[in-house]
Design an enzyme around this catalytic site. Structure first.
Site, PDB file in Angstrom:
ATOM      1  N   GLY A 156       0.812  -1.223   0.000  1.00  0.00           N
ATOM      2  CA  GLY A 156       0.000   0.000   0.000  1.00  0.00           C
ATOM      3  C   GLY A 156       0.840   1.265   0.000  1.00  0.00           C
ATOM      4  O   GLY A 156       2.020   1.230  -0.326  1.00  0.00           O
ATOM      5  N   ALA A 157       0.190   2.410   0.365  1.00  0.00           N
ATOM      6  CA  ALA A 157       0.831   3.731   0.257  1.00  0.00           C
ATOM      7  C   ALA A 157       1.374   3.868  -1.170  1.00  0.00           C
ATOM      8  O   ALA A 157       2.561   4.139  -1.389  1.00  0.00           O
ATOM      9  CB  ALA A 157       1.916   3.913   1.304  1.00  0.00           C
TER      10      ALA A 157
ATOM     11  N   GLN B 213       7.880  -9.411   7.903  1.00  0.00           N
ATOM     12  CA  GLN B 213       9.094  -8.981   7.208  1.00  0.00           C
ATOM     13  C   GLN B 213       9.720  -7.735   7.841  1.00  0.00           C
ATOM     14  O   GLN B 213      10.701  -7.218   7.324  1.00  0.00           O
ATOM     15  CB  GLN B 213       8.834  -8.763   5.714  1.00  0.00           C
TER      16      GLN B 213
ATOM     17  N   ASP C 147      13.786  -2.605  -5.201  1.00  0.00           N
ATOM     18  CA  ASP C 147      14.082  -3.653  -4.217  1.00  0.00           C
ATOM     19  C   ASP C 147      14.729  -4.817  -4.965  1.00  0.00           C
ATOM     20  O   ASP C 147      14.137  -5.891  -5.116  1.00  0.00           O
ATOM     21  CB  ASP C 147      12.795  -4.076  -3.506  1.00  0.00           C
TER      22      ASP C 147
ATOM     23  N   SER D   5       9.329   5.747  -3.276  1.00  0.00           N
ATOM     24  CA  SER D   5       9.202   4.772  -2.197  1.00  0.00           C
ATOM     25  C   SER D   5       8.125   5.267  -1.237  1.00  0.00           C
ATOM     26  O   SER D   5       8.010   6.481  -1.010  1.00  0.00           O
ATOM     27  CB  SER D   5      10.541   4.669  -1.455  1.00  0.00           C
TER      28      SER D   5
ATOM     29  N   HIS E  21       4.435   1.741  -8.018  1.00  0.00           N
ATOM     30  CA  HIS E  21       3.456   0.642  -7.972  1.00  0.00           C
ATOM     31  C   HIS E  21       2.537   0.686  -9.198  1.00  0.00           C
ATOM     32  O   HIS E  21       2.227  -0.335  -9.806  1.00  0.00           O
ATOM     33  CB  HIS E  21       2.568   0.750  -6.729  1.00  0.00           C
TER      34      HIS E  21
ATOM     35  N   GLU F 209      12.415  -2.892  -9.484  1.00  0.00           N
ATOM     36  CA  GLU F 209      13.857  -3.123  -9.342  1.00  0.00           C
ATOM     37  C   GLU F 209      14.471  -2.290  -8.219  1.00  0.00           C
ATOM     38  O   GLU F 209      15.633  -2.468  -7.905  1.00  0.00           O
ATOM     39  CB  GLU F 209      14.569  -2.810 -10.667  1.00  0.00           C
TER      40      GLU F 209
END
Ligand code: PAF
Length: 287
Positions: A31-32, A61, A154, A189, A37, A152
């Site tokens: 989310g956020a 996590q 992450d 992010s 995304h 990418e």
């Protein structure tokens, strides 16, 4: 856009779509949502018949309770943005839907991450990738996608997920998508929302340092490149580097010299007060 929070109903819906010959694209998120995304949703829409996104802030996590409690949550605006992109379905389960009991919360698929888990994010965030493997495996089991899309930014997470899919022989194609950046180069992010105005401006130095490495690798040694990039980042005193290193793009193991390297990326993790940001950039790729 349909919204499901129940995995059994979702599984029925997916079975029905598959019987109808539809291909399922999947974009898992916490989310956020930002344009990073949404670019994954757009790619899935372009390549698959039906696009499922998920929003689930996965507690297993997070290695730091404060990081989990401060993780931004904006369900209403996330739904608006996914609707605008014409995502077909949102899966937004509760914690008890994903981990119904203590056994489920502890069950981790038998994936050997080996050296991948011992470097960079794996070394700094103990258990983080176990949690990612656990939740992505669970989500894959519910959504049963043909294709799944990950950013990418992450990069190590992407490598971990590819390793899981390969070792467990899951019939899912994993697509890595380029990092989306703000105008000043800062990687998009969800954590950027936690930066104040000055911190947000200072954070752009991370990308400038990665660009420095990318543009000067032929001129300097690995040690000189990384020392200078760290000096640049820390120069104004706000941003503190946790690691900045050059690593092999396939194994993610640190490299000491450019000789014989075919695919090199530069990886950075840094803190601005309590906000931890990561980024990476391609330095060299010989096809
Ligand atoms: O990248 C993320 O947002 C998360 O790690 C993921 C893949 C959705 C798993 O919780």
């Amino acid at each position: 856009m349909d919204i499901f929070d129940n995995s059994d109903y979702l599984k029925e819906e997916i079975d029905f779509l598959k019987e109808d010959g539809k291909t399922i694209g999947f974009v898992p998120t916490m989310g956020a949502l930002h344009d990073g995304h949404l670019s994954l949703v757009r790619k899935s829409k372009a390549e698959c018949d039906y696009t499922v996104a998920s929003i689930f802030v996965n507690p297993t996590q997070f290695d730091n309770a404060e990081d989990l409690s401060k993780y931004p949550r904006f369900m209403e605006s996330d739904i608006r943005q996914l609707t605008k992109e014409n995502a077909d379905l949102l899966f937004a389960p509760s914690e008890s839907e994903i981990y119904p009991d203590a056994i489920a919360r502890q069950a981790i698929p038998p994936v050997k991450l080996g050296a991948l888990e011992k470097v960079m994010e794996g070394a700094r965030r103990p258990g983080h990738f176990r949690g990612v493997v656990q939740v992505v495996h669970r989500l894959f089991d519910i959504v049963k996608p043909d294709v799944a899309y990950f950013g990418e930014k992450d990069y190590q997470q992407l490598a971990v997920i590819r390793t899981m899919v390969q070792q467990l022989e899951l019939p899912i194609r994993i697509i890595g998508c380029p990092t989306r950046r703000e105008q000043d180069g800062l990687a998009m992010s969800s954590r950027n929302m936690r930066l104040n105005k000055k911190e947000r401006k200072d954070a752009a130095v991370l990308y400038r340092a990665l660009q420095f490495v990318r543009n000067h690798w032929q001129k300097y040694s690995v040690g000189q490149l990384t020392d200078e990039a760290i000096r640049m980042i820390e120069a104004n005193g706000t941003v503190k580097v946790e690691y900045l290193q050059l690593a092999d793009g396939a194994t993610l193991q640190q490299i000491e010299s450019m000789d014989d390297a075919k695919h090199i990326r530069c990886f950075v993790a840094a803190r601005i007060n309590n906000v931890r940001l990561i980024d990476n950039e391609l330095v060299l790729f010989k096809g």
